[in-house]
Design an enzyme around this catalytic site. Sequence first.
Site, PDB file in Angstrom:
ATOM      1  N   CYS B  85       0.821  -1.217   0.000  1.00 42.02           N
ATOM      2  CA  CYS B  85       0.000   0.000   0.000  1.00 42.02           C
ATOM      3  C   CYS B  85       0.850   1.260   0.000  1.00 42.02           C
ATOM      4  CB  CYS B  85      -0.955  -0.017   1.187  1.00 42.02           C
ATOM      5  SG  CYS B  85      -2.035  -1.466   1.163  1.00 42.02           S
ATOM      6  N   CYS B 219     -13.441   1.012   7.809  1.00 35.96           N
ATOM      7  CA  CYS B 219     -12.512   0.263   6.944  1.00 35.96           C
ATOM      8  C   CYS B 219     -12.464   0.901   5.560  1.00 35.96           C
ATOM      9  CB  CYS B 219     -12.975  -1.181   6.813  1.00 35.96           C
ATOM     10  SG  CYS B 219     -13.020  -2.052   8.388  1.00 35.96           S
ATOM     11  N   SER B 220     -11.261   1.016   5.005  1.00 32.41           N
ATOM     12  CA  SER B 220     -11.134   1.571   3.664  1.00 32.41           C
ATOM     13  C   SER B 220     -11.738   0.585   2.665  1.00 32.41           C
ATOM     14  CB  SER B 220      -9.670   1.856   3.337  1.00 32.41           C
ATOM     15  OG  SER B 220      -8.892   0.694   3.480  1.00 32.41           O
ATOM     16  N   ILE B 222     -12.581  -1.261  -1.171  1.00 31.32           N
ATOM     17  CA  ILE B 222     -12.018  -1.659  -2.465  1.00 31.32           C
ATOM     18  C   ILE B 222     -12.329  -0.551  -3.458  1.00 31.32           C
ATOM     19  CG2 ILE B 222     -12.350  -3.294  -4.382  1.00 31.32           C
ATOM     20  CD1 ILE B 222     -10.907  -4.549  -2.022  1.00 31.32           C
ATOM     21  N   HIS B 334      -9.047   3.946  -1.387  1.00 25.74           N
ATOM     22  CA  HIS B 334      -7.730   3.332  -1.218  1.00 25.74           C
ATOM     23  C   HIS B 334      -7.430   2.317  -2.329  1.00 25.74           C
ATOM     24  CE1 HIS B 334      -4.174   1.763   0.543  1.00 25.74           C
ATOM     25  NE2 HIS B 334      -4.704   0.805   1.268  1.00 25.74           N
TER      26      HIS B 334
END
Lengths: 389, 389
Positions: B85, B219-220, B222, B334
Amino acid sequence: MTVSVAGVGMTRFGKFPGRKLPDLAAEAAAAALADADITISDVQAVYAANAVGGLLAGQEMIRGEVAMRAAGIGGVPIFNVENACASSSSAFHLAWQAVAAGAVDCALAVGAEHMSADKGAAFAAIGTGVDVEARDEIARELGAEPGVAKQSLFMHIYASMVRRHMDAYGTTQHQLAAVAAKNSRHGAANPLAQYRDARSVEDVLASREVVWPLTLLMCSPIGDGAAAAVLRRALPGDVKVAASAVRTAAVPDTPAEPAARRAATAAFEQAGLGPTDVDVVEVHDATSPAEILALEELGFFAPGEAAPAAERGDTTLGGVLPVNPSGGLCSRGHPIGATGLAQICELTWQLRNQAGRRQVQSAKVALAHNGGGHMGNDYAVQVVTILTV
Amino acid sequence: MTVSVAGVGMTRFGKFPGRKLPDLAAEAAAAALADADITISDVQAVYAANAVGGLLAGQEMIRGEVAMRAAGIGGVPIFNVENACASSSSAFHLAWQAVAAGAVDCALAVGAEHMSADKGAAFAAIGTGVDVEARDEIARELGAEPGVAKQSLFMHIYASMVRRHMDAYGTTQHQLAAVAAKNSRHGAANPLAQYRDARSVEDVLASREVVWPLTLLMCSPIGDGAAAAVLRRALPGDVKVAASAVRTAAVPDTPAEPAARRAATAAFEQAGLGPTDVDVVEVHDATSPAEILALEELGFFAPGEAAPAAERGDTTLGGVLPVNPSGGLCSRGHPIGATGLAQICELTWQLRNQAGRRQVQSAKVALAHNGGGHMGNDYAVQVVTILTV
């Protein structure tokens, strides 16, 4: 700032299905550190090359961090570098740039590949070295079945390139076989080579046809291995990096020389040297004809002259310009992410007069040529490195 | 040599299943070149970041060359850089190093990811950000089913990290929700954000539990997207790169501070600045608690103090230290190989006073923190960049 290759190391190349990529990388890194007479704590940055470990071992994203942990190296900057079969010469270039910039005093470049666990998967992974969206179209243009081409796409690409060369210059299959036979004799003198059987021209011609005019012994094998180099500010007596140049395929409809020629021109200019100054060469003979094409694009021979030169023995050990004393990709082997640094290892040994039975006498200037991928009518990326002592 | 960010550009982040990685990368590259007021022929080297395109699109080896061809860029050196990442902040670092070294006058860093075509495959690909040989063991240690963990391994990792923080400092789930709610408000002011709905703390707490104490809105997501930056020798008025530092997890049994703290210490030293000099921050909130942990490791808050600060509003726009004005990973999105450069885009706009409704007033010093992968008890790699104007 002048940068040197302070140490090199590599594993034997071959098929080691029981080994893993980190294990191979760690062995090469440890050998390079020992050769440079430094310890892990001296390494300030790592440039880690690998081409297909994501597809073959499912390890993406942090391949270098995982491999370097096996070597006991952590904490420092680690960059994962990929550029197809030129991944590790690209990593070497970036390590050189970091030391040259004064960003670090000492950097490690390491390249590793493990391909022998599943040959079919390995061939398919190699086939990702083109624009995958255009792969079927590329296959059609080569006159190959799409399914077949996926498994041996690059052999079709090389066959197509050499057929054009044969048409233009009268290059013969016998000459291509002479290149393969010469490199097999060189490989026989290299204890780290994947294949160490000296083959005759007749042996090469008699081996199974892959794609005409390529026979099996003209094609680099699937294999495993790793190679590494330590770069630092040059000390007296070190092998020096005189130049490193990376060039990619030109965009379509842009008149441009092949990437290999542009990289060589840039590298010779950086080094203040020319082709006639070079004593020993390692080129990217993924197939034997690629050695012919490379020697001409790099400026060592005029177009059409490299193949007769090979047949005459000019490029053999003891000849005018020894090429691929290591055995090259066909005999030393071609674990693709390790190949560029294996060339650096060989040339460093040559310049230090440590190459044993394959030593080129009084070698002072050495050139490595590493190519990767395919795009349009050229390699996707070409890297030329010049070392001097 | 002082290096500047001469131009930035990014696509909107979101789910664009019909688009492809080269198309996204080309859009971001073109935007960065236009913003820098330069043309393709000014770009002398490209550092192309991507994390999981090999696994998701089958394009390995020459991802950057393929993507840049879509942008009309070729011929020049192109390096494919991967660091989970933190891939595109790593690419930015290498581009900065090349310009700082004088190797090139102008370099392009570009990061892209396309993940929305197959959500299951995307989660599995994200799970390669650890040592894959140790993945089942990591899952067991986290108390997760191996099968479940493969699909959401990093959510388990983050949940475990924050539970330790809760135990040590009394951090509450409500405070974590305050971070997510704050970033959703910021994202609502960002036209390029994947999510632009302002959510309340209650909304965040009421969303589906992923792994306690993480809920879905912490939560980031998809997503797909690309971001790019042009780096060159600094001209008056340019946003300057004051520092860039990359650090990896320490090897086991080596006493060392977390990689984020080591990277921050190095970056502050390079820049001659400290945490109190920073006006605006983008941190790697792959989950909302990661913002808390990062702000403490980076030195902005003492341990245990970042969560109450978030709840008080200190890290919101208009607060003492605005954090993630872009919306951060959870709201801006992200697409992993693009995230580091998206942070650079946001901070460049902030320093130029071009951030519209999310502008931090009089911002002169900005810090980006981008983390990648997991190894041992730390991120595998952490990158800290400081920009000034």
